[in-house]
Design a protein around this motif. Sequence first.
Motif, PDB file in Angstrom:
ATOM      1  N   THR A   1      95.239  64.917  53.951  1.00  0.00           N
ATOM      2  CA  THR A   1      94.652  63.664  54.418  1.00  0.00           C
ATOM      3  C   THR A   1      95.708  62.716  54.982  1.00  0.00           C
ATOM      4  O   THR A   1      95.426  61.942  55.895  1.00  0.00           O
ATOM      5  CB  THR A   1      93.886  62.988  53.274  1.00  0.00           C
ATOM      6  OG1 THR A   1      94.726  62.927  52.108  1.00  0.00           O
ATOM      7  CG2 THR A   1      92.634  63.772  52.920  1.00  0.00           C
ATOM      8  N   ARG A   2      96.931  62.794  54.447  1.00  0.00           N
ATOM      9  CA  ARG A   2      98.012  61.982  55.023  1.00  0.00           C
ATOM     10  C   ARG A   2      98.331  62.448  56.444  1.00  0.00           C
ATOM     11  O   ARG A   2      98.551  61.636  57.350  1.00  0.00           O
ATOM     12  CB  ARG A   2      99.244  62.054  54.133  1.00  0.00           C
ATOM     13  CG  ARG A   2     100.375  61.140  54.590  1.00  0.00           C
ATOM     14  CD  ARG A   2     101.434  60.969  53.519  1.00  0.00           C
ATOM     15  NE  ARG A   2     101.984  62.242  53.097  1.00  0.00           N
ATOM     16  CZ  ARG A   2     102.055  62.639  51.837  1.00  0.00           C
ATOM     17  NH1 ARG A   2     101.591  61.873  50.868  1.00  0.00           N
ATOM     18  NH2 ARG A   2     102.588  63.807  51.524  1.00  0.00           N
ATOM     19  N   ALA A   3      98.343  63.776  56.656  1.00  0.00           N
ATOM     20  CA  ALA A   3      98.591  64.303  57.997  1.00  0.00           C
ATOM     21  C   ALA A   3      97.435  63.974  58.931  1.00  0.00           C
ATOM     22  O   ALA A   3      97.637  63.653  60.109  1.00  0.00           O
ATOM     23  CB  ALA A   3      98.804  65.812  57.925  1.00  0.00           C
ATOM     24  N   LEU A   4      96.203  64.049  58.404  1.00  0.00           N
ATOM     25  CA  LEU A   4      95.031  63.733  59.245  1.00  0.00           C
ATOM     26  C   LEU A   4      95.041  62.285  59.692  1.00  0.00           C
ATOM     27  O   LEU A   4      94.518  61.951  60.759  1.00  0.00           O
ATOM     28  CB  LEU A   4      93.747  64.013  58.471  1.00  0.00           C
ATOM     29  CG  LEU A   4      93.131  65.402  58.603  1.00  0.00           C
ATOM     30  CD1 LEU A   4      91.885  65.503  57.751  1.00  0.00           C
ATOM     31  CD2 LEU A   4      92.809  65.718  60.058  1.00  0.00           C
TER      32      LEU A   4
ATOM     33  N   GLU B   1      94.240  59.418  64.865  1.00  0.00           N
ATOM     34  CA  GLU B   1      94.513  58.239  65.689  1.00  0.00           C
ATOM     35  C   GLU B   1      93.728  57.022  65.227  1.00  0.00           C
ATOM     36  O   GLU B   1      93.169  56.264  66.012  1.00  0.00           O
ATOM     37  CB  GLU B   1      94.222  58.540  67.166  1.00  0.00           C
ATOM     38  CG  GLU B   1      95.073  59.672  67.727  1.00  0.00           C
ATOM     39  CD  GLU B   1      94.750  59.953  69.184  1.00  0.00           C
ATOM     40  OE1 GLU B   1      93.774  59.361  69.699  1.00  0.00           O
ATOM     41  OE2 GLU B   1      95.458  60.754  69.801  1.00  0.00           O
ATOM     42  N   GLY B   2      93.670  56.837  63.934  1.00  0.00           N
ATOM     43  CA  GLY B   2      93.038  55.641  63.385  1.00  0.00           C
ATOM     44  C   GLY B   2      91.549  55.725  63.208  1.00  0.00           C
ATOM     45  O   GLY B   2      90.929  54.762  62.778  1.00  0.00           O
ATOM     46  N   ASN B   3      90.927  56.903  63.506  1.00  0.00           N
ATOM     47  CA  ASN B   3      89.480  57.030  63.380  1.00  0.00           C
ATOM     48  C   ASN B   3      89.050  57.573  62.020  1.00  0.00           C
ATOM     49  O   ASN B   3      87.892  57.924  61.842  1.00  0.00           O
ATOM     50  CB  ASN B   3      88.940  57.956  64.483  1.00  0.00           C
ATOM     51  CG  ASN B   3      89.118  57.329  65.849  1.00  0.00           C
ATOM     52  OD1 ASN B   3      89.024  56.115  65.990  1.00  0.00           O
ATOM     53  ND2 ASN B   3      89.400  58.151  66.853  1.00  0.00           N
ATOM     54  N   LEU B   4      89.962  57.657  61.088  1.00  0.00           N
ATOM     55  CA  LEU B   4      89.624  58.152  59.757  1.00  0.00           C
ATOM     56  C   LEU B   4      89.191  56.980  58.874  1.00  0.00           C
ATOM     57  O   LEU B   4      89.841  55.952  58.842  1.00  0.00           O
ATOM     58  CB  LEU B   4      90.829  58.877  59.150  1.00  0.00           C
ATOM     59  CG  LEU B   4      90.624  59.533  57.787  1.00  0.00           C
ATOM     60  CD1 LEU B   4      91.458  60.805  57.689  1.00  0.00           C
ATOM     61  CD2 LEU B   4      91.041  58.590  56.664  1.00  0.00           C
ATOM     62  N   THR B   5      88.070  57.171  58.158  1.00  0.00           N
ATOM     63  CA  THR B   5      87.558  56.148  57.257  1.00  0.00           C
ATOM     64  C   THR B   5      87.835  56.563  55.823  1.00  0.00           C
ATOM     65  O   THR B   5      87.567  57.703  55.429  1.00  0.00           O
ATOM     66  CB  THR B   5      86.044  55.964  57.450  1.00  0.00           C
ATOM     67  OG1 THR B   5      85.784  55.571  58.796  1.00  0.00           O
ATOM     68  CG2 THR B   5      85.511  54.898  56.506  1.00  0.00           C
ATOM     69  N   GLU B   6      88.389  55.641  55.048  1.00  0.00           N
ATOM     70  CA  GLU B   6      88.669  55.885  53.629  1.00  0.00           C
ATOM     71  C   GLU B   6      87.654  55.128  52.795  1.00  0.00           C
ATOM     72  O   GLU B   6      87.416  53.949  53.008  1.00  0.00           O
ATOM     73  CB  GLU B   6      90.099  55.429  53.311  1.00  0.00           C
ATOM     74  CG  GLU B   6      90.412  55.382  51.828  1.00  0.00           C
ATOM     75  CD  GLU B   6      90.271  53.986  51.239  1.00  0.00           C
ATOM     76  OE1 GLU B   6      90.482  52.996  51.962  1.00  0.00           O
ATOM     77  OE2 GLU B   6      89.913  53.900  50.057  1.00  0.00           O
ATOM     78  N   LEU B   7      87.045  55.827  51.856  1.00  0.00           N
ATOM     79  CA  LEU B   7      86.040  55.198  51.004  1.00  0.00           C
ATOM     80  C   LEU B   7      86.291  55.610  49.557  1.00  0.00           C
ATOM     81  O   LEU B   7      86.293  56.805  49.232  1.00  0.00           O
ATOM     82  CB  LEU B   7      84.632  55.614  51.428  1.00  0.00           C
ATOM     83  CG  LEU B   7      83.465  55.002  50.633  1.00  0.00           C
ATOM     84  CD1 LEU B   7      83.476  53.485  50.739  1.00  0.00           C
ATOM     85  CD2 LEU B   7      82.134  55.560  51.119  1.00  0.00           C
TER      86      LEU B   7
END
Length: 819
Positions: free
Chosen positions: A362-365, A370-376
Amino acid sequence: MLTIHLLGHAHISRHNQPVPVSAKAVALIAYLAIEKLPQHRERLADLLWTTAEARKNLRVELARIRTAGLNLFPASRQLLYLEDVTTDVELWQARLGEDMNQAALAEWLAMLRGFPLSGLEDLGSSSFQEWVDQQRWLLSQQIEEGLSQVYWRYARAGQTWAMRLISARAETLGFELSAEPPTELHLPDPELPPTSAGPAHPLKQLHFERRHEEQELQRLFQAAEQAVQVVVLHGPPGAGKNYLTERLASRAGWLTLRVSDTRSSRLVLATLAQAILRESDPECAAALRRMLLAPNSLEEDTVKVAVALARLARPVLLLFDHAHTAPAELAPLLAFLTQMPSEGPRIFLLLSRQHPMQAPLTRALWGWSEGNLTELALRPLTATSVQRALEAYFPSDRSRRLHSDAARLVQRSEGNPLHLLSLLGQTGEAGSSLSMTLPQIHFPQVMRDTYGMEIDQWPAPLVEGMIRLSAIYGHFDRRLAQAALGEPLASAVDPLLYEALERHILEEVEEEGGLQLPGLTPLPNPPGGETRYTFASEGLRIALASRSPQLLRQDVRRRLVPVLAPDAPGLAAYYAQRGGLIEEAERLQRVYRAQRQARQLPEAGQTDDLPPPAVAEPRRVPAAQRGPVLCQGYLVSCDEQSWLNICSVGRYGHPQTLRLLLKLPKTPAHQAELRLVWRLDVFSGGEELGPARTPFPLRVALQGANTAYVLARSATPDYLEDGVRHVVHPAAGLGQWTEHRLTFPASGEEQTLELSVRALDVALTLGALSWQGQALLPFAAHPTQELIRPSPHSTFDWHSNRGVVIRDSHESGIHRRQS
């Protein structure tokens, strides 16, 4: 009747008279008695002897047993087993429920004669020795649970003579009594007819609302209509990550594709190809079958899977389990799959036990997306959510007592759904039933197994170190960790602590911490101070401690005593007593009692104030829900009826102090009245651990004032702490709303109210709060916190409303390796 004695030095008796047989014979008979299944002679010979003549030795031993008058095994029988025998364990457990007088109780306790299975340590093969260690641990667990059950039964009856007998025997043998009594839950019986408060509908699965997380996920489902969404949903084991996502996907009509094994790109591709086959058109299905039977290059097969996935017209949710253990090499593969234009909505959902920046994949993703990952973050359950679930389960019984039941359940389970359902005896399957009481064992086996699977994946040196540290109650510093580890592990304390922090086994804690109301935002950390550590979950600590042999626990406790004695004599006395250092424990207890007495005010005797009478439940006012926020070991939330809920997360150790600060409106008067209505559903100060500071359910003061008001469970003398006079007011009993009116000096300037909690176990609700007649609840609106994108050099705490607070890693005592 033949009796096999296991509760101490192993031996055999007949009609209460010892039978003179060899240690090998005792080992053989004890093994068959415990295993209870027929065993082949050859297996038994290999277990008990390590020579080439093992079978001959077994025949000789069986002949000696017959010579001693024990006709247990016919000469021609190849499978050996026992009939018409009993063990002292069965006899001891059979008396657990008896109402024993002093003589009977003393006789029952006398059956415990030392370490179980003593005398069998050095017999037989290494496999037999491992079996002895395992059985000794299991028997020790049963003894501790049985002693605790009987102890608390006598405690509820107020029979202190029995409590003294049991605790003395437990301490002499090195066993631990449960720190808390079983808590009664007054849930209605689902089997009763509707007229008896039972539900008329069939039993169904309990559902705990998570409105914040559900709304956020529903927003992502809608956003996927416009663009592919990549989401990392993280939380501890048993938090309900799978349940929540699959439930929402099913309600929305999405196709769910699960990838359970994320160890390599090849396994991920094969799993996806197999899952897509039945949904694909004939052309793609044929290509995927060829790929599965005759793989080509990774790039070529990735394209085939990506094309087949893109051509699915249905909305697709791709679930990736255990993303926290997946390698970073999967990031380019997942990034390519997300970038392929598709005919329908797509959500790539990674389920993790760690924050995205703490796991390799997840750190690599985070960089690839490019900032489109959502963390919940999947946060702990609140008492309000649990109460709603109980009310929905029992629609005809919405009594006030469910508020207390929910508070107790959350406090005991750390807000973890799997733990909570296990406490209720609820498996989540249709037709299951709820228990009527919380069980004596407050850490269910299903949670032990869940954490056990995680522990089994750690390196052996890390497991050994964490098992030793698990003997420490509460938080600890580097020096205490070194003492617990002993040589040679103590010389590698820094790398060990670093790895434990990286794996989120341990976490750093502040000595004092708090939240600013109304936003539940964390207060700045005080400067300086040595870094302290604690286990990320009390359940994980218990799972580790359960793997610790009794002798190892004794050794660690004795090592901790001299380190703690100067500054924490009460806790040092606790360890000394359980480490068998009786004289040292008595000396430290005298020091601790003298320190406590010195804090009492000279003119303060025991107050005769009576607790205020119970009052009606405060008015429910619709308000925006906030939290839950985890701070200092407490879960703080504002529910939708404007009440403030505070619950400890069940960590055993010296209680931390939680401070809540609220700006008060200015008043022209010289004095102002504070009115508060609150209820206490759970409280334990952990007095047996000798806390250095006096525990309390709730303390009320103006910041910077020289007087504080302590709302306590009972009337106690006033005392000094940090130069502040603490005036004690007794509160009403558990589960009752209580009103207090306190008068403070008003300066005409802006003042800050400080509410504090310091308890080992606590669950309380603040239902009404007003200052000079002006209502402070519900709290005023506050700006919504924006999620800050962290840098790779940041560490994370479960504090903010979005689950993460950014703090530079160089503040910590152990510097983390930078990625």
